[in-house]
Design an enzyme around this catalytic site. Structure first.
Site, PDB file in Angstrom:
ATOM      1  N   GLY A  18     -16.047  -0.701  -3.052  1.00 36.08           N
ATOM      2  CA  GLY A  18     -14.857   0.133  -3.261  1.00 36.08           C
ATOM      3  C   GLY A  18     -13.619  -0.554  -2.737  1.00 36.08           C
ATOM      4  O   GLY A  18     -13.610  -1.770  -2.540  1.00 36.08           O
ATOM      5  N   ASN A  19     -12.566   0.198  -2.527  1.00 39.22           N
ATOM      6  CA  ASN A  19     -11.345  -0.363  -1.950  1.00 39.22           C
ATOM      7  C   ASN A  19     -10.619   0.727  -1.162  1.00 39.22           C
ATOM      8  O   ASN A  19     -11.095   1.851  -1.062  1.00 39.22           O
ATOM      9  CB  ASN A  19     -10.461  -0.977  -3.049  1.00 39.22           C
ATOM     10  CG  ASN A  19     -10.049   0.050  -4.077  1.00 39.22           C
ATOM     11  OD1 ASN A  19      -9.349   1.011  -3.765  1.00 39.22           O
ATOM     12  ND2 ASN A  19     -10.520  -0.118  -5.307  1.00 39.22           N
ATOM     13  N   HIS A  20      -9.448   0.378  -0.615  1.00 36.61           N
ATOM     14  CA  HIS A  20      -8.782   1.273   0.337  1.00 36.61           C
ATOM     15  C   HIS A  20      -7.869   2.315  -0.297  1.00 36.61           C
ATOM     16  O   HIS A  20      -7.124   2.976   0.412  1.00 36.61           O
ATOM     17  CB  HIS A  20      -7.956   0.435   1.320  1.00 36.61           C
ATOM     18  CG  HIS A  20      -8.788  -0.493   2.148  1.00 36.61           C
ATOM     19  ND1 HIS A  20      -9.703  -0.049   3.064  1.00 36.61           N
ATOM     20  CD2 HIS A  20      -8.857  -1.849   2.167  1.00 36.61           C
ATOM     21  CE1 HIS A  20     -10.300  -1.082   3.630  1.00 36.61           C
ATOM     22  NE2 HIS A  20      -9.805  -2.192   3.098  1.00 36.61           N
ATOM     23  N   ALA A  86      -6.828   2.291  -8.369  1.00 38.39           N
ATOM     24  CA  ALA A  86      -7.247   0.934  -8.007  1.00 38.39           C
ATOM     25  C   ALA A  86      -8.703   0.794  -8.469  1.00 38.39           C
ATOM     26  O   ALA A  86      -9.642   1.160  -7.744  1.00 38.39           O
ATOM     27  CB  ALA A  86      -7.111   0.720  -6.512  1.00 38.39           C
TER      28      ALA A  86
END
Ligand code: PMT
Length: 210
Positions: A18-20, A86
């Site tokens: 995943g990402n932030h 994102a």
């Protein structure tokens, strides 16, 4: 139609790539457009925030593939499409059915590309629809953003840089530049994401007939 948040690409039943992204930018956009009377469809990755305005219809997804299917399905009902999610660019080629056990050896996970949702929508976009994307960059920001805008057939791109303090992932604030198809750059100050969303809405109102 607005996309928000990250996507989670499962590795096994307990882990993901995943990402932030917190979803704050996308949810702020959804609130601003809904407050102006738009019927907003918010396609949201896994985040911890909730939409407030009842005119926001939320579809929750986890993966890039799921987000892609909903976006394609909803495209023809959309006048303005803003892609602030994102989206993971890669996903594990195989998802383990059981939790991967720790061993003495290193683990290699083969990754494969996810669909580029924006690029797909850019190809399907009809005359009169406004398609806008975001670019989150760490270097050669303007050049990379322009290349993305052209490749994905965006009408404009919103550039935010991880180099700007208080901008990008997780913050309540953001600092953006809007770049149009002629390469003209509009620079905005650091401000609350709710105010950034209003700037984007004003930009659309001033430049497109929707
Ligand atoms: O959620 P927050 O914490 O508030 O943070 C907001 C944000 C930083 C996530 C947001 O402002 C932002 O910049 N979103 C786009 C981040 C990004 O993934 O940029 P990109 O340069 O990788 O992608 C370019 C564009 O293509 C984006 O519009 C993205 O939604 C889209 N894309 C990317 C990859 C992919 N597989 N499919 C896509 O549609």
């Amino acid at each position: 139609m607005i996309t928000a948040g990250p996507t989670h690409e499962p590795i096994d039943p307990v882990r993901f790539i995943g990402n932030h992204s917190s979803g704050k930018m996308g949810y702020a956009l959804a609130e601003v457009f809904a407050n102006q009377g738009a019927d907003v469809h918010l396609i949201s990755g896994p985040v911890h925030i909730r939409a407030k305005n009842p005119n926001i219809r939320v579809t929750r997804v986890k993966t890039a593939d799921e987000m892609n299917s909903v976006c394609i399905q909803e495209l023809e009902n959309s006048d303005i499409i803003i892609l602030s999610a994102a989206v993971a660019d890669f996903k594990p080629e195989n998802i383990a059915t059981e939790k991967i056990k720790k061993t003495d050896k290193n683990l290699t996970i083969q990754l494969t590309k996810t669909p580029d949702i924006a690029e797909g929508l850019g190809k399907l976009k009809k005359q009169g629809q406004v398609l806008a994307g975001f670019a989150l960059e760490t270097e050669h920001e303007v050049r990379n953003a322009i290349q993305k805008m052209e490749r994905k057939n965006f009408d404009f791109i919103v550039l935010n840089s991880l180099k700007d303090t208080g901008a990008g992932f997780g913050f309540d604030t953001n600092k953006i530049r809007i770049i149009n198809r002629s390469g003209k750059i509009f620079t905005y100050e650091l401000k609350e994401k709710s105010e950034v969303a209003k700037d984007i809405s004003r930009y659309i109102e001033a430049n497109f007939h929707v």
